[in-house]
Design a protein around this motif. Sequence first.
Motif, short mmCIF file in Angstrom:
data_model
loop_
_atom_site.label_atom_id
_atom_site.label_comp_id
_atom_site.label_asym_id
_atom_site.label_seq_id
_atom_site.Cartn_x
_atom_site.Cartn_y
_atom_site.Cartn_z
N LEU A 182 -10.60 21.00 0.50
CA LEU A 182 -10.07 20.82 1.85
C LEU A 182 -10.03 22.17 2.55
N SER A 226 -10.44 22.52 6.22
CA SER A 226 -10.44 22.28 7.66
C SER A 226 -9.64 23.33 8.42
N TYR A 274 -12.76 14.06 -2.28
CA TYR A 274 -12.34 14.32 -0.90
C TYR A 274 -12.94 15.64 -0.44
N ASP A 286 -13.24 17.88 3.14
CA ASP A 286 -12.86 18.03 4.55
C ASP A 286 -13.25 19.43 5.02
N SER A 336 -13.76 19.84 8.47
CA SER A 336 -13.63 19.62 9.91
C SER A 336 -13.01 20.81 10.62
N SER A 347 -15.17 14.42 5.89
CA SER A 347 -14.94 14.80 7.28
C SER A 347 -15.70 16.08 7.58
#
Length: 437
Positions: free
Chosen positions: A351, A353, A372, A374, A376, A399
């Motif tokens: 993650l 982001s 997962y 991410d 973004s 994402s």
Amino acid sequence: MLLFLLQSIISLATTGRGVLNHCREKERKALLLFKQGIHSDSGLLSTWTNQEDEDCCNWKGVYCSKETGHVQILDLHGSFYSSSVYLKGKINITSLIELHDLQHLDLSYNDFYLSDILESIESFTNLKYLNLSYSSFVGSIPYQLGKLSHLLSLDLSYNNLDRAIPWQIGNLSKLQYLNLEQNYLVGAIPSQLGNLTKLHTLKLGSSYDDLTAIADGNNLNTECLSSNDFAFTSFINPNLTFLLHLDLSFNHLTSSTIFYWLSNFTFNLHVLYLDDNLLRGSIPNSFGNIISSLEVLDLSNNKLRGEIPTSLGNICTLEYLELSYNNLSGGFSNFTSNASWCNGHSLQQLLLSRNQLTSMSPNLSVFSSLQYLDLSDNNLKGKIVESHFKNLSNLMSLSLSRNSLTLEISSSWAPPFQLRSLDMASCVNGFGQNWTM
């Protein structure tokens, strides 16, 4: 180890069935006195009656020694999942003083609004397990807790406790688990906590209104102290070799010197939460080489700058990496290339982001266990092609939104995954309709 010890306590105690000696009369009266100030809509104390010859060892939540009949365990915890299964009222722990042999006290997940943890807690000299979490206790942490020399586990989390941590907690030489998170504590962490050499879990997340100092300058390398922006106070020494879980999230830590501190004094750390602080500066390049046993690393919601250290790819055990909401820049291709031989098979959540990352890794397929991803809200540029996702059969959430990425993926391509969540807003060109479940 702690779980084994607690199970051992329970195995030595039982309810009234099979107890050779019935509940002691003084202890029965003490329990009834304790009951007077509280009630339960769920009937948790319905078996606690004042009938003649009533054996309190048969009461719900009460466990007695098989040999002596003394109460050893009092477990009246409520339910985290049900708002009706708990005790209410203002309690007075002093009423339980007659339970001299008590080893396990669990009053968690109840509503003892405006109740203090009284100094008389020191009377339970045989206590090994104390859990008063999620129960609306107020006031300060009594220093008398430091006299409970047999204590293995202490959980006072999610209450309304204020003032400082008493230094006497550092006298609990057998303590393995300490959780004070989600309170309103003030001041620096006392140096004496560094004496807790058996500690494997320390949780202080969101405990402090003003936690800015955590380490002992006398134990840190002089080079690491040169860029301090806070005053160091004593906390940890090099003896915390058993520490596995450290949570200092949701405080006001500001200096990235904490990474050097961790590198010097924690050797087997598995879980590290430093999220939601005010950490500035960069993550040291060597951090992943030294803290090489991490499974969870969360540094999100800080003010960290610089590139993602290549060394994080050397943490072969890493399953969860959260660096979102920082000011990290550059690319992360060096991190992914390092991960290819090591944690590529272990990492499940990546993650990143809300940073300033600019270059997309040429190959995400090294993360074969990833669930997962991410990326973004960065400044990523480049092309996304089918080979990026070639081995990501476990991927559930993706994402890539709010970047400047171009998708060059055939609409007929059958991905190896079926997503539950997909966000590709602002990515150029389309993608197949068979990416989601």
